[in-house]
Design a protein around this motif. Structure first.
Motif, PDB file in Angstrom:
ATOM      1  N   UNK A 183       6.007  21.107  18.006  1.00  0.00           N
ATOM      2  CA  UNK A 183       4.667  21.665  17.864  1.00  0.00           C
ATOM      3  C   UNK A 183       4.526  22.902  18.745  1.00  0.00           C
ATOM      4  N   UNK A 184       3.807  23.863  18.237  1.00  0.00           N
ATOM      5  CA  UNK A 184       3.648  25.125  18.966  1.00  0.00           C
ATOM      6  C   UNK A 184       2.685  24.952  20.132  1.00  0.00           C
ATOM      7  N   UNK A 185       2.723  25.903  21.024  1.00  0.00           N
ATOM      8  CA  UNK A 185       1.832  25.904  22.178  1.00  0.00           C
ATOM      9  C   UNK A 185       0.403  26.099  21.698  1.00  0.00           C
ATOM     10  N   UNK A 186      -0.437  25.109  21.954  1.00  0.00           N
ATOM     11  CA  UNK A 186      -1.824  25.171  21.498  1.00  0.00           C
ATOM     12  C   UNK A 186      -2.747  25.829  22.517  1.00  0.00           C
ATOM     13  N   UNK A 187      -2.208  26.181  23.670  1.00  0.00           N
ATOM     14  CA  UNK A 187      -3.003  26.864  24.687  1.00  0.00           C
ATOM     15  C   UNK A 187      -3.633  25.912  25.682  1.00  0.00           C
ATOM     16  N   UNK A 188      -4.074  26.458  26.786  1.00  0.00           N
ATOM     17  CA  UNK A 188      -4.605  25.653  27.884  1.00  0.00           C
ATOM     18  C   UNK A 188      -5.954  25.008  27.567  1.00  0.00           C
ATOM     19  N   UNK A 189      -6.653  25.493  26.551  1.00  0.00           N
ATOM     20  CA  UNK A 189      -7.966  24.917  26.232  1.00  0.00           C
ATOM     21  C   UNK A 189      -7.862  23.508  25.656  1.00  0.00           C
ATOM     22  N   UNK A 190      -6.692  23.107  25.193  1.00  0.00           N
ATOM     23  CA  UNK A 190      -6.524  21.766  24.637  1.00  0.00           C
ATOM     24  C   UNK A 190      -5.707  20.854  25.561  1.00  0.00           C
ATOM     25  N   UNK A 191      -5.468  21.286  26.794  1.00  0.00           N
ATOM     26  CA  UNK A 191      -4.744  20.469  27.770  1.00  0.00           C
ATOM     27  C   UNK A 191      -5.505  19.187  28.065  1.00  0.00           C
ATOM     28  N   UNK A 192      -4.757  18.128  28.235  1.00  0.00           N
ATOM     29  CA  UNK A 192      -5.301  16.897  28.796  1.00  0.00           C
ATOM     30  C   UNK A 192      -5.622  17.193  30.261  1.00  0.00           C
ATOM     31  N   UNK A 193      -6.418  16.357  30.896  1.00  0.00           N
ATOM     32  CA  UNK A 193      -6.775  16.573  32.302  1.00  0.00           C
ATOM     33  C   UNK A 193      -5.548  16.752  33.191  1.00  0.00           C
ATOM     34  N   UNK A 194      -4.471  16.076  32.847  1.00  0.00           N
ATOM     35  CA  UNK A 194      -3.240  16.174  33.636  1.00  0.00           C
ATOM     36  C   UNK A 194      -2.251  17.169  33.025  1.00  0.00           C
ATOM     37  N   UNK A 195      -2.660  17.892  32.003  1.00  0.00           N
ATOM     38  CA  UNK A 195      -1.756  18.788  31.296  1.00  0.00           C
ATOM     39  C   UNK A 195      -1.151  19.882  32.143  1.00  0.00           C
TER      40      UNK A 195
END
Length: 71
Positions: free
Chosen positions: A41-53
């Motif tokens: 999967x491609x990088x979806x960006x930091x806006x979709x990071x989990x809290x620990x992402x």
């Protein structure tokens, strides 16, 4: 490619002991190696990071499927 990427990630801070290595072999690499199709999967960006992402410097996400459905 996925197996190499994941092994490099898992061992980035040194060789894994038997227990974590065995768990990766049984749980992760069994799925990766038995998939009919494997998508990175491609990088979806930091806006979709989990809290620990952002805790880890690397993040790899794959989708594995077989002819009968996803694994």
């Amino acid at each position: 490619m996925a197996t190499q990427t994941l092994r490099c990630w898992a061992g980035q801070h040194g060789e894994l002991s038997d227990s974590p290595g065995d768990v990766l072999d049984a749980a992760l690499f069994t799925v990766v190696n038995s998939a009919s199709r494997l998508y990175r999967l491609c990088d979806l960006g930091s806006t979709v990071f989990h809290d620990w992402g952002g805790v880890h410097t690397d993040f790899h996400e794959f989708f594995a499927s077989t002819r009968s459905g996803s694994l």
